[in-house]
Enzyme design. Structure first.
Site: not given
Ligand SMILES: C[S@@+](CC[C@H](N)C(=O)[O-])C[C@H]1O[C@@H](n2cnc3c(N)ncnc32)[C@H](O)[C@@H]1O
Length: 454
Positions: A264, A267-270, A327, A380
């Site tokens: 997941c 926007p890509g920080g991890k 995440d 989070c």
């Molecule tokens: C908490 S954010 C991720 C933040 C990211 N890891 C970062 O550090 O920038 C959760 C992400 O999960 C994605 N998401 C939700 N359900 C999903 C799924 N079934 N498969 C893939 N991505 C999913 C959302 O679009 C969202 O971008």
């Protein structure tokens, strides 16, 4: 034929009145979230309210500041208004409530002259065909808020009881104890520092940017300059990421050339952390729009990833990964310092729905982890169902996985960030959050799990 002005098609407002459009956007966004569209995020409500207003960047920033201040102290603002309204808060008229709340937030919390805040709120009330008869009421109440500012502030003693929705206060007191829950509520009043993750040369960047290196590994900046104007941003020397948000990948410790899945990712920080460690990362997200942001971020940082737009639940399990990061989508109650609307727009029902999705994603992540590989699960969220309980249930379902307890030296010696099971449990009140000294962390949960074999 010209259409009749209404809230979707607002009447033109006097362009010669500075700041009026910004107030209208803020009030309309707040009204949207106080009304039936509660599930929306404030960013989206602001974007929606701003359509057709063509705000200058300064006005858009002002609208955001007013709306954010309104939610950061919504409980206190509601209490102050309710005490002064003979018939109580106009719960069934979100636009009126929003005009009062945004007006009071400007008077009590933003450096806006009282007369400007009152005058603009009154103008907006008069411009609304359904509310114009209430302009004298808005005028009287907001003037009174200004006159009684000191008494209102003196009465703001308990952010847990007054400035936190009851269901969240109850949950946090049950999970962390009353005193810690009060500390969390106090930290929410402060907002968050600007933390960045550096690619290298931490001391040199700390000096150049004038920040403080945290023993968690991140650099905390004190200035209020626009991020894009800071040295090193355009060259990709660092990226914005809360110090707590950077910990799950530090705990995963990706190695050069390892194959890592970030399920997941946007926007890509991890993803950036994993790629910067030299690992070969597959970044998956189901949101194409959010992945565009991830691509832009990686390009600026000169990092690469295999980017996949897909529902992670549908990924092929043919070639499992050395390490998997999940995440997971969550209630985001750990980010209330940055997004105070979350406290007032989420509900207990959201948590139940998200827990089910997290469980399915975790089971998928387990199947994508190679024997001997590690799976890092994080959210989070401050809610135990999305962290502690989710991992306990996972370990009961998957006997081939075991927890790798986190040690204090992995988190800069801060043993208080580790719970009784050996998982990461950061809170907004950690690192002096709520003390007025620019501390605090986002509320993150992370667990490092290892698959047997390999
Ligand atoms: C908490 S954010 C991720 C933040 C990211 N890891 C970062 O550090 O920038 C959760 C992400 O999960 C994605 N998401 C939700 N359900 C999903 C799924 N079934 N498969 C893939 N991505 C999913 C959302 O679009 C969202 O971008």
């Amino acid at each position: 034929m010209a259409s009749t002005p209404n809230r979707r098609n607002p009447p033109p407002i006097d362009p010669n009145v500075p700041g009026l459009a910004a107030r209208r956007v803020a009030a309309n966004a707040v009204a949207t979230l106080l009304g039936p569209s509660r599930g929306l995020a404030l960013d989206d409500a602001l974007a929606q309210a701003g359509r057709g207003e063509s705000l200058e960047p300064g006005d858009a920033a002002l609208a955001r500041a007013i709306a954010t201040a309104s939610f950061r102290r919504l409980g206190f603002l509601r209490a102050a208004l309710a005490e002064r309204l003979r018939d109580g808060l106009p719960e069934d008229r979100p636009h009126l409530l929003a005009l009062l709340v945004t007006g009071a937030a400007q008077i009590l919390d933003l450096a806006v002259a009282d007369h400007a805040a009152v005058d603009l709120a009154v103008r907006l009330t008069k411009a609304d065909p359904q509310l114009q008869h209430l302009a004298p009421l808005v005028n009287a109440i907001l003037r009174r808020i200004g006159r009684e500012r000191d008494a209102i502030r003196a009465a703001e003693t308990d952010p847990l009881a007054v400035n936190t929705p009851e269901w969240l206060a109850r949950r946090w007191a049950a999970a962390y104890g009353e005193e810690t829950a009060r500390g969390i509520a106090a930290a929410h009043l402060e907002g968050a520092a600007l933390d960045v993750t550096l690619r290298d040369a931490p001391e040199a960047w700390a000096e150049r940017l004038g920040g403080r290196l945290l023993d968690l590994g991140s650099l905390r900046l004190s200035g209020r300059e626009a991020v894009a104007d800071l040295s090193g941003y355009a060259d990709g020397a660092w990226w914005v990421q809360d110090a707590a948000a950077a910990l799950p990948v530090r705990l995963m410790a990706p190695r050069p050339d390892e194959r890592v899945a970030d399920l997941c990712a946007a926007p890509g920080g991890k993803t950036a952390q994993i790629a910067a460690a030299g690992a070969r990362v597959t970044a998956v997200d189901r949101s194409a729009a959010r992945l565009e942001r991830l691509q832009r971020n990686l390009a600026r940082l000169n990092l690469t990833a295999d980017v996949v737009t897909a529902d992670a639940l549908n990924l092929s399990e043919e070639t499992p990964f050395d390490a998997v990061l999940l995440d997971a989508p969550c209630s985001a109650t750990g980010t209330i310092r940055r997004h105070p609307d979350v406290a007032w727009t989420k509900s207990e029902a959201d948590i139940g729905r998200l827990v089910g999705l997290q469980r399915r994603l975790l089971d998928k992540a387990a199947r994508l982890t190679a024997p001997g590989g590690r799976l890092v699960y994080c959210t989070c969220s401050l809610e135990v169902e999305e962290g502690r309980d989710q991992v306990a249930a996972f370990l009961a379902r998957h006997t081939t996985f075991e927890r790798v307890p986190i040690t204090a030296d992995q988190v800069g010696g801060h043993a208080e960030l580790i719970d009784g099971n050996g998982d990461l449990r950061t809170l907004p009140c950690h690192l002096d959050g709520g003390s007025g000294r620019g501390g605090g962390l986002d509320g993150f949960f992370a667990s490092v799990l290892r698959r047997s074999g390999g």
